[in-house]
Design a protein around this motif. Structure first.
Motif, PDB file in Angstrom:
ATOM      1  N   PHE A  92       0.804  -1.219   0.000  1.00  0.00           N
ATOM      2  CA  PHE A  92       0.000   0.000   0.000  1.00  0.00           C
ATOM      3  C   PHE A  92       0.842   1.275   0.000  1.00  0.00           C
ATOM      4  O   PHE A  92       0.299   2.378  -0.041  1.00  0.00           O
ATOM      5  CB  PHE A  92      -0.955   0.001   1.202  1.00  0.00           C
ATOM      6  CG  PHE A  92      -1.971  -1.111   1.137  1.00  0.00           C
ATOM      7  CD1 PHE A  92      -3.123  -0.966   0.367  1.00  0.00           C
ATOM      8  CD2 PHE A  92      -1.774  -2.303   1.821  1.00  0.00           C
ATOM      9  CE1 PHE A  92      -4.059  -1.985   0.295  1.00  0.00           C
ATOM     10  CE2 PHE A  92      -2.701  -3.328   1.751  1.00  0.00           C
ATOM     11  CZ  PHE A  92      -3.853  -3.176   0.981  1.00  0.00           C
ATOM     12  N   GLU A  93       2.179   1.132   0.045  1.00  0.00           N
ATOM     13  CA  GLU A  93       3.071   2.289  -0.007  1.00  0.00           C
ATOM     14  C   GLU A  93       3.356   2.652  -1.463  1.00  0.00           C
ATOM     15  O   GLU A  93       3.248   1.822  -2.364  1.00  0.00           O
ATOM     16  CB  GLU A  93       4.397   1.976   0.696  1.00  0.00           C
ATOM     17  CG  GLU A  93       4.293   1.851   2.201  1.00  0.00           C
ATOM     18  CD  GLU A  93       4.232   3.199   2.893  1.00  0.00           C
ATOM     19  OE1 GLU A  93       4.237   4.233   2.192  1.00  0.00           O
ATOM     20  OE2 GLU A  93       4.174   3.222   4.134  1.00  0.00           O
ATOM     21  N   HIS A 129       5.061   7.688  -7.670  1.00  0.00           N
ATOM     22  CA  HIS A 129       3.874   7.965  -6.855  1.00  0.00           C
ATOM     23  C   HIS A 129       2.844   6.828  -6.925  1.00  0.00           C
ATOM     24  O   HIS A 129       1.772   6.929  -6.323  1.00  0.00           O
ATOM     25  CB  HIS A 129       3.228   9.282  -7.286  1.00  0.00           C
ATOM     26  CG  HIS A 129       4.123  10.475  -7.093  1.00  0.00           C
ATOM     27  ND1 HIS A 129       4.749  10.747  -5.894  1.00  0.00           N
ATOM     28  CD2 HIS A 129       4.516  11.456  -7.961  1.00  0.00           C
ATOM     29  CE1 HIS A 129       5.485  11.847  -6.017  1.00  0.00           C
ATOM     30  NE2 HIS A 129       5.363  12.293  -7.255  1.00  0.00           N
ATOM     31  N   ASP A 130       3.170   5.762  -7.644  1.00  0.00           N
ATOM     32  CA  ASP A 130       2.256   4.629  -7.763  1.00  0.00           C
ATOM     33  C   ASP A 130       2.383   3.715  -6.540  1.00  0.00           C
ATOM     34  O   ASP A 130       3.493   3.504  -6.015  1.00  0.00           O
ATOM     35  CB  ASP A 130       2.559   3.797  -9.013  1.00  0.00           C
ATOM     36  CG  ASP A 130       2.249   4.546 -10.304  1.00  0.00           C
ATOM     37  OD1 ASP A 130       1.915   5.739 -10.226  1.00  0.00           O
ATOM     38  OD2 ASP A 130       2.362   3.929 -11.373  1.00  0.00           O
ATOM     39  N   LYS A 131       1.261   3.175  -6.098  1.00  0.00           N
ATOM     40  CA  LYS A 131       1.314   2.190  -5.026  1.00  0.00           C
ATOM     41  C   LYS A 131       1.887   0.881  -5.575  1.00  0.00           C
ATOM     42  O   LYS A 131       1.605   0.495  -6.712  1.00  0.00           O
ATOM     43  CB  LYS A 131      -0.074   1.952  -4.430  1.00  0.00           C
ATOM     44  CG  LYS A 131      -0.593   3.132  -3.623  1.00  0.00           C
ATOM     45  CD  LYS A 131      -1.899   2.807  -2.936  1.00  0.00           C
ATOM     46  CE  LYS A 131      -2.361   3.988  -2.069  1.00  0.00           C
ATOM     47  NZ  LYS A 131      -3.634   3.681  -1.373  1.00  0.00           N
ATOM     48  N   ILE A 132       2.685   0.207  -4.761  1.00  0.00           N
ATOM     49  CA  ILE A 132       3.394  -0.981  -5.220  1.00  0.00           C
ATOM     50  C   ILE A 132       2.425  -2.077  -5.644  1.00  0.00           C
ATOM     51  O   ILE A 132       2.690  -2.834  -6.577  1.00  0.00           O
ATOM     52  CB  ILE A 132       4.364  -1.465  -4.124  1.00  0.00           C
ATOM     53  CG1 ILE A 132       5.463  -0.415  -3.947  1.00  0.00           C
ATOM     54  CG2 ILE A 132       4.964  -2.816  -4.463  1.00  0.00           C
ATOM     55  CD1 ILE A 132       6.375  -0.636  -2.777  1.00  0.00           C
ATOM     56  N   MET A 133       1.267  -2.126  -5.003  1.00  0.00           N
ATOM     57  CA  MET A 133       0.288  -3.158  -5.337  1.00  0.00           C
ATOM     58  C   MET A 133      -0.205  -3.050  -6.772  1.00  0.00           C
ATOM     59  O   MET A 133      -0.712  -4.019  -7.343  1.00  0.00           O
ATOM     60  CB  MET A 133      -0.908  -3.088  -4.376  1.00  0.00           C
ATOM     61  CG  MET A 133      -1.689  -1.790  -4.449  1.00  0.00           C
ATOM     62  SD  MET A 133      -2.989  -1.684  -3.189  1.00  0.00           S
ATOM     63  CE  MET A 133      -4.066  -3.011  -3.678  1.00  0.00           C
ATOM     64  N   THR A 134      -0.051  -1.888  -7.395  1.00  0.00           N
ATOM     65  CA  THR A 134      -0.531  -1.693  -8.767  1.00  0.00           C
ATOM     66  C   THR A 134       0.530  -2.039  -9.816  1.00  0.00           C
ATOM     67  O   THR A 134       0.230  -2.026 -11.022  1.00  0.00           O
ATOM     68  CB  THR A 134      -0.959  -0.230  -8.980  1.00  0.00           C
ATOM     69  OG1 THR A 134       0.201   0.623  -8.907  1.00  0.00           O
ATOM     70  CG2 THR A 134      -1.975   0.197  -7.943  1.00  0.00           C
ATOM     71  N   LEU A 135       1.735  -2.351  -9.379  1.00  0.00           N
ATOM     72  CA  LEU A 135       2.837  -2.576 -10.324  1.00  0.00           C
ATOM     73  C   LEU A 135       2.848  -4.008 -10.846  1.00  0.00           C
ATOM     74  O   LEU A 135       2.359  -4.930 -10.191  1.00  0.00           O
ATOM     75  CB  LEU A 135       4.175  -2.274  -9.654  1.00  0.00           C
ATOM     76  CG  LEU A 135       4.387  -0.873  -9.097  1.00  0.00           C
ATOM     77  CD1 LEU A 135       5.760  -0.766  -8.457  1.00  0.00           C
ATOM     78  CD2 LEU A 135       4.218   0.185 -10.185  1.00  0.00           C
ATOM     79  N   SER A 136       3.472  -4.194 -11.988  1.00  0.00           N
ATOM     80  CA  SER A 136       3.680  -5.529 -12.549  1.00  0.00           C
ATOM     81  C   SER A 136       4.781  -6.236 -11.749  1.00  0.00           C
ATOM     82  O   SER A 136       5.513  -5.610 -10.972  1.00  0.00           O
ATOM     83  CB  SER A 136       4.101  -5.424 -14.017  1.00  0.00           C
ATOM     84  OG  SER A 136       5.391  -4.827 -14.108  1.00  0.00           O
TER      85      SER A 136
END
Length: 314
Positions: A92-93, A129-136
């Motif tokens: 969530f960071e 600025h993207d949350k890590i959960m959204t990354l590939s």
């Protein structure tokens, strides 16, 4: 110059009796890229975990840049960056927040310019600025590397860093590793991708069943153990090898259309000229021939096979 990593008499036996590491002695120099190769369960991750202070050795000592990893844990650990196999990040960071926080964990003063450089080097700046959960998965791997570099370590461990990632990230990793080495960082790499070791390493260590069975400079290893393969594309296919060719231990391939001969290119007598003469005498013509130098993968497979069949590491 003293080694940046000095491992003496390190063993690890777990409570259940599993001996994960036999006696390991290893010295790694500053600015060196050292590749540790071995099959699953060989002891690679255990050895790295001991050096990084995550696992306590049963016996032996580990000195990291002059600091005993047990007696002076905090100072030793500050010298080390670790990229583990598992993707353990704060979902969530944001990317920027987790890398900045990781730097602070090691007591480093804030340095936004350095963190920005690390993120840019890993093509993460646009995702900061993207949350890590959204990354590939590949981007999460880049974040793990950024976290390991955030406190400016002198020693970097990459434990299967490109397992399951795309070719682009693998190439980016190779380029980053080269730049880090140029800046004086010592890099220890474990990998299943033999081409990574062949591409980057200065020295190669092979570990099998908890035992370091070989440590050698990559070029010397390939010269010492590397073989060449001669492939002859035949004019007419053979169904069986004539008995007159038995001394060369040839292999028929491609439905009898190819003859393969493996030889030691460093030997005074390779056997190639005499083989070609014998083929001519027998009236066996070929359309083309080519030679191929053994790769590091060929050498690794032969070492593991030899050690398994002899029972040296049993």
């Amino acid at each position: 110059m003293p080694p940046v990593i000095d491992i003496q008499g390190v063993t690890k036996t777990y409570k259940g009796g599993l001996q994960a590491l036999k006696t390991v002695d290893l010295r790694i120099g500053k600015g060196e890229i050292f590749a540790l190769l071995g099959p699953n369960g060989a002891g690679k991750t255990t050895l790295i975990s001991i050096i990084c202070g995550i696992v306590t050795p049963s016996t032996g000592t580990v000195i990291a840049d002059g600091h005993d990893i047990l007696k002076d844990y905090r100072q030793a650990r500050m010298k080390i960056g670790l990229v583990p196999q598992e993707l353990t990040t704060d979902a969530f960071e944001t990317v920027l927040a987790t890398v900045t926080f990781s730097r602070g964990l090691f007591g480093r003063a804030p340095n936004p310019a350095f963190v920005e450089k690390v993120l840019r080097d890993l093509s993460l700046w646009e995702k900061r600025h993207d949350k890590i959960m959204t990354l590939s998965g590949g981007m999460k791997r880049r974040v793990m590397i950024a976290k390991a570099l955030s406190h400016e370590p002198d020693i970097l461990f990459l434990d299967e860093p490109t397992a399951g990632v795309d070719v682009e990230l693998r190439r980016d990793m190779w380029e980053l590793v080269r730049r880090l080495r140029e800046s004086g960082v010592t890099i220890i790499l474990t990998t299943h991708y033999i081409e990574e070791a062949e591409e980057m390493a200065d020295r190669v260590g092979v570990i099998l069943k908890g035992e370091l069975i070989l440590v050698e400079e990559k070029t010397a290893l390939m010269k010492k153990l590397g073989k060449k393969t001669l492939t002859l594309n035949l004019q007419d296919p053979l169904t069986v090898l004539p008995p007159e060719l038995a001394e060369w231990e040839l292999t028929l391939k491609a439905d009898g259309n190819e003859l393969e001969y493996v030889f030691d290119s460093t030997s005074e007598r390779t056997g190639v000229p005499s083989l070609l003469r014998r083929l001519s005498d027998l009236g066996i013509a070929f359309k083309d021939l080519n030679t191929r130098q053994s790769s590091l993968e060929d050498i690794f497979v032969s070492l593991v096979h030899r050690d398994t069949t002899t029972g040296a590491a049993a």
